[in-house]
Design a protein around this motif. Structure first.
Motif, PDB file in Angstrom:
ATOM      1  N   VAL A 183      28.173  66.517  -7.729  1.00 32.85           N
ATOM      2  CA  VAL A 183      29.262  66.585  -8.695  1.00 32.85           C
ATOM      3  C   VAL A 183      28.749  66.780 -10.113  1.00 32.85           C
ATOM      4  O   VAL A 183      29.293  67.586 -10.880  1.00 32.85           O
ATOM      5  CB  VAL A 183      30.141  65.317  -8.619  1.00 32.85           C
ATOM      6  N   GLU A 184      27.680  66.079 -10.479  1.00 34.91           N
ATOM      7  CA  GLU A 184      27.184  66.161 -11.856  1.00 34.91           C
ATOM      8  C   GLU A 184      26.659  67.562 -12.194  1.00 34.91           C
ATOM      9  O   GLU A 184      26.623  67.950 -13.363  1.00 34.91           O
ATOM     10  CB  GLU A 184      26.094  65.119 -12.106  1.00 34.91           C
ATOM     11  N   ASN A 185      26.253  68.324 -11.165  1.00 33.26           N
ATOM     12  CA  ASN A 185      25.816  69.694 -11.408  1.00 33.26           C
ATOM     13  C   ASN A 185      26.976  70.679 -11.408  1.00 33.26           C
ATOM     14  O   ASN A 185      26.926  71.724 -12.075  1.00 33.26           O
ATOM     15  CB  ASN A 185      24.800  70.112 -10.340  1.00 33.26           C
ATOM     16  N   VAL A 186      27.997  70.362 -10.649  1.00 31.06           N
ATOM     17  CA  VAL A 186      29.145  71.261 -10.513  1.00 31.06           C
ATOM     18  C   VAL A 186      30.014  71.261 -11.766  1.00 31.06           C
ATOM     19  O   VAL A 186      30.468  72.313 -12.229  1.00 31.06           O
ATOM     20  CB  VAL A 186      29.991  70.870  -9.285  1.00 31.06           C
ATOM     21  N   ILE A 187      30.259  70.077 -12.332  1.00 30.00           N
ATOM     22  CA  ILE A 187      31.208  69.940 -13.444  1.00 30.00           C
ATOM     23  C   ILE A 187      30.913  70.891 -14.607  1.00 30.00           C
ATOM     24  O   ILE A 187      31.802  71.639 -15.038  1.00 30.00           O
ATOM     25  CB  ILE A 187      31.280  68.478 -13.921  1.00 30.00           C
ATOM     26  N   PRO A 188      29.689  70.930 -15.134  1.00 29.44           N
ATOM     27  CA  PRO A 188      29.449  71.851 -16.271  1.00 29.44           C
ATOM     28  C   PRO A 188      29.559  73.321 -15.890  1.00 29.44           C
ATOM     29  O   PRO A 188      29.957  74.150 -16.713  1.00 29.44           O
ATOM     30  CB  PRO A 188      28.032  71.492 -16.720  1.00 29.44           C
ATOM     31  N   CYS A 199      43.957  73.683 -15.732  1.00 25.14           N
ATOM     32  CA  CYS A 199      43.375  72.448 -16.259  1.00 25.14           C
ATOM     33  C   CYS A 199      43.090  72.626 -17.756  1.00 25.14           C
ATOM     34  O   CYS A 199      43.052  73.754 -18.255  1.00 25.14           O
ATOM     35  CB  CYS A 199      42.086  72.111 -15.516  1.00 25.14           C
ATOM     36  N   PRO A 200      42.882  71.526 -18.476  1.00 28.91           N
ATOM     37  CA  PRO A 200      42.541  71.643 -19.901  1.00 28.91           C
ATOM     38  C   PRO A 200      41.316  72.527 -20.090  1.00 28.91           C
ATOM     39  O   PRO A 200      40.368  72.467 -19.300  1.00 28.91           O
ATOM     40  CB  PRO A 200      42.256  70.194 -20.314  1.00 28.91           C
ATOM     41  N   ASP A 201      41.346  73.345 -21.104  1.00 30.90           N
ATOM     42  CA  ASP A 201      40.270  74.288 -21.367  1.00 30.90           C
ATOM     43  C   ASP A 201      38.914  73.581 -21.460  1.00 30.90           C
ATOM     44  O   ASP A 201      38.754  72.634 -22.230  1.00 30.90           O
ATOM     45  CB  ASP A 201      40.562  75.042 -22.663  1.00 30.90           C
ATOM     46  N   GLY A 202      37.951  74.025 -20.653  1.00 27.13           N
ATOM     47  CA  GLY A 202      36.609  73.461 -20.688  1.00 27.13           C
ATOM     48  C   GLY A 202      36.434  72.150 -19.947  1.00 27.13           C
ATOM     49  O   GLY A 202      35.348  71.570 -19.977  1.00 27.13           O
ATOM     50  N   ASP A 203      37.451  71.684 -19.247  1.00 28.46           N
ATOM     51  CA  ASP A 203      37.378  70.390 -18.556  1.00 28.46           C
ATOM     52  C   ASP A 203      36.963  70.611 -17.096  1.00 28.46           C
ATOM     53  O   ASP A 203      37.792  70.730 -16.195  1.00 28.46           O
ATOM     54  CB  ASP A 203      38.728  69.673 -18.627  1.00 28.46           C
ATOM     55  N   GLY A 204      35.655  70.664 -16.867  1.00 28.65           N
ATOM     56  CA  GLY A 204      35.140  70.883 -15.520  1.00 28.65           C
ATOM     57  C   GLY A 204      35.471  69.763 -14.565  1.00 28.65           C
ATOM     58  O   GLY A 204      35.714  69.987 -13.377  1.00 28.65           O
ATOM     59  N   GLN A 205      35.480  68.529 -15.082  1.00 27.57           N
ATOM     60  CA  GLN A 205      35.788  67.384 -14.228  1.00 27.57           C
ATOM     61  C   GLN A 205      37.231  67.473 -13.717  1.00 27.57           C
ATOM     62  O   GLN A 205      37.498  67.188 -12.542  1.00 27.57           O
ATOM     63  CB  GLN A 205      35.575  66.076 -14.983  1.00 27.57           C
ATOM     64  N   ALA A 206      38.145  67.869 -14.579  1.00 34.06           N
ATOM     65  CA  ALA A 206      39.541  68.004 -14.171  1.00 34.06           C
ATOM     66  C   ALA A 206      39.688  69.089 -13.114  1.00 34.06           C
ATOM     67  O   ALA A 206      40.472  68.952 -12.165  1.00 34.06           O
ATOM     68  CB  ALA A 206      40.415  68.321 -15.376  1.00 34.06           C
ATOM     69  N   LEU A 207      38.925  70.168 -13.251  1.00 37.30           N
ATOM     70  CA  LEU A 207      39.006  71.248 -12.274  1.00 37.30           C
ATOM     71  C   LEU A 207      38.455  70.808 -10.922  1.00 37.30           C
ATOM     72  O   LEU A 207      39.041  71.126  -9.876  1.00 37.30           O
ATOM     73  CB  LEU A 207      38.243  72.476 -12.773  1.00 37.30           C
ATOM     74  N   VAL A 208      37.332  70.087 -10.924  1.00 46.12           N
ATOM     75  CA  VAL A 208      36.779  69.576  -9.666  1.00 46.12           C
ATOM     76  C   VAL A 208      37.818  68.726  -8.950  1.00 46.12           C
ATOM     77  O   VAL A 208      38.057  68.866  -7.739  1.00 46.12           O
ATOM     78  CB  VAL A 208      35.487  68.775  -9.922  1.00 46.12           C
ATOM     79  N   ARG A 209      38.454  67.836  -9.698  1.00 43.02           N
ATOM     80  CA  ARG A 209      39.479  66.965  -9.114  1.00 43.02           C
ATOM     81  C   ARG A 209      40.654  67.788  -8.584  1.00 43.02           C
ATOM     82  O   ARG A 209      41.150  67.556  -7.478  1.00 43.02           O
ATOM     83  CB  ARG A 209      39.956  65.959 -10.156  1.00 43.02           C
ATOM     84  N   ALA A 210      41.083  68.794  -9.359  1.00 45.51           N
ATOM     85  CA  ALA A 210      42.227  69.613  -8.962  1.00 45.51           C
ATOM     86  C   ALA A 210      41.930  70.430  -7.704  1.00 45.51           C
ATOM     87  O   ALA A 210      42.788  70.564  -6.816  1.00 45.51           O
ATOM     88  CB  ALA A 210      42.624  70.538 -10.110  1.00 45.51           C
ATOM     89  N   LEU A 211      40.721  70.973  -7.615  1.00 49.12           N
ATOM     90  CA  LEU A 211      40.364  71.780  -6.447  1.00 49.12           C
ATOM     91  C   LEU A 211      40.336  70.936  -5.178  1.00 49.12           C
ATOM     92  O   LEU A 211      40.843  71.352  -4.121  1.00 49.12           O
ATOM     93  CB  LEU A 211      39.004  72.447  -6.664  1.00 49.12           C
ATOM     94  N   ILE A 212      39.736  69.749  -5.265  1.00 50.53           N
ATOM     95  CA  ILE A 212      39.675  68.886  -4.091  1.00 50.53           C
ATOM     96  C   ILE A 212      41.068  68.393  -3.716  1.00 50.53           C
ATOM     97  O   ILE A 212      41.422  68.311  -2.536  1.00 50.53           O
ATOM     98  CB  ILE A 212      38.709  67.712  -4.333  1.00 50.53           C
ATOM     99  N   ASP A 213      41.884  68.089  -4.718  1.00 50.32           N
ATOM    100  CA  ASP A 213      43.263  67.678  -4.445  1.00 50.32           C
ATOM    101  C   ASP A 213      44.034  68.799  -3.754  1.00 50.32           C
ATOM    102  O   ASP A 213      44.817  68.554  -2.838  1.00 50.32           O
ATOM    103  CB  ASP A 213      43.968  67.294  -5.750  1.00 50.32           C
ATOM    104  N   GLN A 214      43.804  70.035  -4.193  1.00 55.57           N
ATOM    105  CA  GLN A 214      44.499  71.170  -3.591  1.00 55.57           C
ATOM    106  C   GLN A 214      44.059  71.384  -2.151  1.00 55.57           C
ATOM    107  O   GLN A 214      44.864  71.706  -1.279  1.00 55.57           O
ATOM    108  CB  GLN A 214      44.240  72.438  -4.413  1.00 55.57           C
ATOM    109  N   ALA A 215      42.758  71.198  -1.894  1.00 55.16           N
ATOM    110  CA  ALA A 215      42.252  71.321  -0.526  1.00 55.16           C
ATOM    111  C   ALA A 215      42.887  70.265   0.360  1.00 55.16           C
ATOM    112  O   ALA A 215      43.252  70.528   1.505  1.00 55.16           O
ATOM    113  CB  ALA A 215      40.737  71.183  -0.508  1.00 55.16           C
ATOM    114  N   ALA A 216      43.050  69.058  -0.178  1.00 56.68           N
ATOM    115  CA  ALA A 216      43.672  67.973   0.585  1.00 56.68           C
ATOM    116  C   ALA A 216      45.139  68.278   0.854  1.00 56.68           C
ATOM    117  O   ALA A 216      45.680  67.942   1.916  1.00 56.68           O
ATOM    118  CB  ALA A 216      43.535  66.658  -0.174  1.00 56.68           C
ATOM    119  N   ALA A 217      45.801  68.926  -0.100  1.00 52.86           N
ATOM    120  CA  ALA A 217      47.220  69.252   0.063  1.00 52.86           C
ATOM    121  C   ALA A 217      47.429  70.319   1.126  1.00 52.86           C
ATOM    122  O   ALA A 217      48.403  70.281   1.880  1.00 52.86           O
ATOM    123  CB  ALA A 217      47.802  69.719  -1.267  1.00 52.86           C
ATOM    124  N   THR A 218      46.512  71.288   1.193  1.00 56.82           N
ATOM    125  CA  THR A 218      46.653  72.368   2.167  1.00 56.82           C
ATOM    126  C   THR A 218      46.165  71.959   3.550  1.00 56.82           C
ATOM    127  O   THR A 218      46.588  72.527   4.549  1.00 56.82           O
ATOM    128  CB  THR A 218      45.877  73.615   1.712  1.00 56.82           C
TER     129      THR A 218
END
Length: 287
Positions: A183-188, A199-218
Motif C-alpha cells: 500500500v505504501e508504494n501504491v499510494i504515491p 477522488c480529491p485531486d492528488g489523494d492516492g490514499q482515497a483512490l486506493v480505498r475507492a478502488l477496493i471498495d468498488q471491487a467489493a461492490a461488484t
C-alpha cells in the motif's frame, strides 16, 4: 542440410522458446523454406502462426498463453528469445490487460494482445495492440517466460487507459493479497489518477480505498478480509508502542499471521524512526 540435421537445428531454437521456432530463425540457421514445408507436411512441425512453427512434442510448453507467445516471437523474428535485450530497440514487453492476464491478477476482459515498445512500431496482426512508452528495468518482470510489466506498472497503465474502477480495484486487491504490491508504494503512484476516478485531486490514499471498495461492490464478500486488514492498519497508526505490543500478542494467540506481520512492521518502522531521531539529536553541531 539433410532432414535430420535440420530437425536438430530447429530443436535447439525450440528448446528455449516454448517448443517454437520462427521461419526467420530457421532460414538464418540454414534450414530452407522448402524443408520447413516438408516437415510440416510430415507432421513434424505445426503452423503456430504466421512465420512461427511449433515442434511436435512442444505443445505442452506452448499451450498456456500460446497466442501471446507467438505474437512476441514475431516482434523480432530473427533473434532467439535468449538473445533479445530486455529493453532494446526492438523489445516488446507484455503490458496492460495482457500483463494482468499473465500475472493472474484481477478479472479483466482481454480482447487484444498488448505490448509496450520502446519506439513506434506496427504489426500486421489485428489482435496485437502496440503502445509506445519508456520502461525502466525495475518496471519489468517475467511471467511464463515472457517479459511483463510489473504489477505496479500494470496497474498505473490500466488507470491511465481508463479501466473501470471495479476492474482496477479487483486487480489491486488481489495484488495486495498476494504481496505483489504494498500500500505504501501504491499510494504515491496512484495520486495522479485520483481526480479522474472522483477522488480529491492528488489523494492516492482515497483512490486506493475507492478502488477496493468498488471491487467489493461488484464482487460482494470477495475482498472483505483485505478491506478489514486495510481499515485495521489505518487505526493501528494511532496506537502507542505498548498498545501495539499487546495487540501483537493477542493476534498471535488468535492465529492471525497477516495481522501479526502488520503489527511487527509498524513496530519496526517506529523503532527505526526513533533511532534516526535520536541520532540527529546526539550529532554534534556543525557536523
Amino acid at each position: 542440410m539433410d532432414s535430420r540435421t535440420a530437425l536438430v537445428t530447429l530443436a535447439r531454437f525450440a528448446q528455449g522458446q516454448w517448443g517454437m521456432v520462427t521461419s526467420a530463425q530457421a532460414v538464418t540457421a540454414g534450414v530452407s523454406y522448402m524443408q520447413l514445408k516438408r516437415m510440416t507436411e510430415a507432421g513434424l512441425l505445426e503452423k503456430a502462426g504466421q512465420g512461427v512453427y511449433l515442434m511436435i512434442g512442444g505443445q505442452a510448453a506452448a499451450a498456456r498463453h500460446r497466442a501471446v507467445k507467438v505474437a512476441w516471437l514475431r516482434m523480432d523474428p530473427g533473434v532467439p528469445a535468449w538473445e533479445r535485450p530486455l529493453l532494446g530497440a526492438n523489445s516488446a514487453i507484455v503490458s496492460h490487460r495482457s500483463a494482468a492476464m499473465l500475472l493472474h491478477l484481477g478479472d479483466l476482459v482481454v480482447r487484444d494482445m498488448e505490448f509496450t515498445t520502446q519506439r513506434r512500431r506496427t504489426s500486421r496482426d489485428q489482435m496485437v495492440r502496440l503502445r509506445v512508452s519508456t520502461l525502466a528495468p525495475y518496471e519489468v518482470t517475467w511471467a511464463d517466460g515472457l517479459p511483463v510489466t510489473t504489477a505496479l506498472r500494470t496497474l498505473t497503465d490500466l488507470l491511465a487507459d481508463g479501466a473501470e474502477a471495479g476492474e482496477a480495484g479487483g486487480f489491486l486487491a488481489e495484488a495486495l493479497d498476494r504481496r505483489m504490491l504494498r500500500v505504501e508504494n501504491v499510494i504515491p503512484e496512484l495520486a495522479r489518477f485520483a481526480h479522474r476516478y472522483g477522488c480529491p485531486d492528488g489523494d492516492g490514499q482515497a483512490l486506493v480505498r475507492a478502488l477496493i471498495d468498488q471491487a467489493a461492490a461488484t464482487q460482494p464478500g470477495l475482498w472483505d478480509r483485505e478491506r478489514a486488514v486495510s481499515d485495521l492498519a489505518r487505526e493501528l497508526l494511532r496506537l502507542s508502542n505498548d498498545q501495539l505490543r499487546s495487540l501483537r500478542s493477542l493476534a498471535g494467540a488468535a492465529r492471525e499471521p497477516a495481522i501479526v506481520a502488520l503489527l511487527s512492521r509498524l513496530g519496526s518502522n517506529r523503532e527505526d524512526t526513533a533511532r534516526q531521531d535520536t541520532g540527529r539529536q546526539e550529532r554534534p553541531a556543525g557536523r
